[in-house]
Write a protein that holds these residues in place. Structure first.
Motif, PDB file in Angstrom:
ATOM      1  N   PHE A 120       1.274  15.641   8.613  1.00 20.63           N
ATOM      2  CA  PHE A 120       1.981  14.869   7.251  1.00 20.63           C
ATOM      3  C   PHE A 120       3.291  15.451   7.002  1.00 20.63           C
ATOM      4  CE2 PHE A 120       1.886  12.325   3.600  1.00 20.63           C
ATOM      5  CZ  PHE A 120       2.433  13.189   2.690  1.00 20.63           C
ATOM      6  N   VAL A 121       4.293  14.524   6.751  1.00 16.76           N
ATOM      7  CA  VAL A 121       5.618  14.890   6.367  1.00 16.76           C
ATOM      8  C   VAL A 121       5.758  14.600   4.579  1.00 16.76           C
ATOM      9  CG1 VAL A 121       7.947  14.834   6.560  1.00 16.76           C
ATOM     10  CG2 VAL A 121       6.428  15.395   8.479  1.00 16.76           C
ATOM     11  N   SER A 122       5.572  13.628   4.474  1.00 18.91           N
ATOM     12  CA  SER A 122       5.799  12.738   2.990  1.00 18.91           C
ATOM     13  C   SER A 122       5.066  11.572   2.944  1.00 18.91           C
ATOM     14  CB  SER A 122       7.306  12.498   2.931  1.00 18.91           C
ATOM     15  OG  SER A 122       7.723  12.379   1.762  1.00 18.91           O
ATOM     16  N   GLY A 123       4.898  11.078   1.752  1.00 18.94           N
ATOM     17  CA  GLY A 123       4.014   9.965   1.348  1.00 18.94           C
ATOM     18  C   GLY A 123       4.641   9.397   0.156  1.00 18.94           C
ATOM     19  N   ILE A 124       4.610   8.214   0.157  1.00 16.15           N
ATOM     20  CA  ILE A 124       4.995   7.348  -1.100  1.00 16.15           C
ATOM     21  C   ILE A 124       3.862   6.393  -1.568  1.00 16.15           C
ATOM     22  CG2 ILE A 124       6.365   5.693   0.109  1.00 16.15           C
ATOM     23  CD1 ILE A 124       8.355   5.648  -2.245  1.00 16.15           C
TER      24      ILE A 124
ATOM     25  N   ILE B 188       5.116   7.524  -7.067  1.00 16.11           N
ATOM     26  CA  ILE B 188       4.551   9.135  -6.672  1.00 16.11           C
ATOM     27  C   ILE B 188       5.137   9.355  -5.246  1.00 16.11           C
ATOM     28  CG2 ILE B 188       2.396  10.365  -6.562  1.00 16.11           C
ATOM     29  CD1 ILE B 188       1.180   8.448  -8.332  1.00 16.11           C
ATOM     30  N   THR B 189       5.539  10.397  -5.140  1.00 16.49           N
ATOM     31  CA  THR B 189       6.002  10.859  -3.724  1.00 16.49           C
ATOM     32  C   THR B 189       5.355  12.305  -3.560  1.00 16.49           C
ATOM     33  OG1 THR B 189       8.031  12.017  -4.535  1.00 16.49           O
ATOM     34  CG2 THR B 189       8.398   9.710  -3.806  1.00 16.49           C
ATOM     35  N   GLN B 190       4.972  12.649  -2.306  1.00 15.76           N
ATOM     36  CA  GLN B 190       4.546  13.778  -1.773  1.00 15.76           C
ATOM     37  C   GLN B 190       5.219  14.343  -0.561  1.00 15.76           C
ATOM     38  OE1 GLN B 190       0.866  11.016  -1.763  1.00 15.76           O
ATOM     39  NE2 GLN B 190      -0.182  13.252  -1.674  1.00 15.76           N
ATOM     40  N   TYR B 191       5.019  15.578  -0.312  1.00  8.95           N
ATOM     41  CA  TYR B 191       5.708  16.350   0.590  1.00  8.95           C
ATOM     42  C   TYR B 191       4.972  17.570   1.075  1.00  8.95           C
ATOM     43  CZ  TYR B 191       9.768  13.773  -1.179  1.00  8.95           C
ATOM     44  OH  TYR B 191      10.806  12.778  -1.544  1.00  8.95           O
TER      45      TYR B 191
ATOM     46  N   SER C 148       0.872  -1.171  -0.214  1.00  8.20           N
ATOM     47  CA  SER C 148       0.143  -0.312  -0.065  1.00  8.20           C
ATOM     48  C   SER C 148       0.768   1.352  -0.108  1.00  8.20           C
ATOM     49  CB  SER C 148      -0.878  -0.019   1.443  1.00  8.20           C
ATOM     50  OG  SER C 148       0.097   0.310   2.387  1.00  8.20           O
ATOM     51  N   ALA C 149       0.187   2.249  -0.053  1.00  3.56           N
ATOM     52  CA  ALA C 149       1.138   3.687   0.123  1.00  3.56           C
ATOM     53  C   ALA C 149       1.407   3.681   1.519  1.00  3.56           C
ATOM     54  CB  ALA C 149       0.214   4.919  -0.235  1.00  3.56           C
TER      55      ALA C 149
ATOM     56  N   GLY D  59      -3.798  -2.225  -0.752  1.00  5.27           N
ATOM     57  CA  GLY D  59      -4.630  -1.909  -1.777  1.00  5.27           C
ATOM     58  C   GLY D  59      -4.872  -0.549  -1.883  1.00  5.27           C
ATOM     59  N   HIS D  60      -4.442   0.381  -0.940  1.00  5.69           N
ATOM     60  CA  HIS D  60      -4.696   1.890  -0.875  1.00  5.69           C
ATOM     61  C   HIS D  60      -3.442   2.221  -1.604  1.00  5.69           C
ATOM     62  CE1 HIS D  60      -8.188   1.318   1.646  1.00  5.69           C
ATOM     63  NE2 HIS D  60      -8.495   2.475   1.417  1.00  5.69           N
ATOM     64  N   THR D  61      -3.495   2.874  -2.913  1.00  8.74           N
ATOM     65  CA  THR D  61      -2.450   2.902  -3.459  1.00  8.74           C
ATOM     66  C   THR D  61      -1.606   4.360  -3.420  1.00  8.74           C
ATOM     67  OG1 THR D  61      -3.841   3.960  -5.443  1.00  8.74           O
ATOM     68  CG2 THR D  61      -3.383   1.526  -5.382  1.00  8.74           C
TER      69      THR D  61
END
Length: 126
Positions: free
Chosen positions: A47-51, A57-60, A32-33, A102-104
């Motif tokens: 929230f700091v960061s996600g993949i 896909i990365t998020q900041y 999952s993510a 499954g949560h992408t």
């Protein structure tokens, strides 16, 4: 049973670097993510960061963009957070979190993550 174990925290001076690790067991990091959050004393967890599940896909958060980098090593079943140019305002307990299988895509809300690590302290002195 899913377990997430963070490591790599510590005390550094402003401008320094740290790399946090999040070792997963009971599931793969590609199930999952996943995300990194932090909580400073007296403040809400943020929230700091996600993949993403695919790792593409990365998020900041705006406050860490261009200073923090999230990545993962599927062979080691570990997610990392490389932090450079650390500032005193980065001081917090950092938590690794995983979404349900499954949560992408990573999301910025804590409610989107059922699995959490115990946290690792990062202290940045000026």
């Amino acid at each position: 049973q899913v377990q997430l174990v963070e490591s790599g925290g510590g005390s550094v001076q402003a401008g320094g670097s740290l790399r946090l690790s999040c070792a997963a067991s009971g599931r793969t990091v590609s199930s999952s993510a996943m995300g990194w959050f932090r909580q400073a004393q007296g403040k809400d967890r943020e929230f700091v960061s996600g993949i993403s599940q695919t790792g593409t896909i990365t998020q900041y958060a705006d406050s860490v963009k261009d200073r923090f980098t999230i990545s993962r090593d599927s062979a080691k079943n570990t997610v990392y957070l490389q932090m450079i140019k650390l500032k005193p305002e980065d001081t917090a307990v950092y938590y690794c979190a995983a979404r349900s299988a499954g949560h992408t895509i990573a999301v910025v809300t804590t409610s989107g993550y059922p699995y959490w690590g115990q946290g690792t302290q990062v202290t940045v002195s000026s």
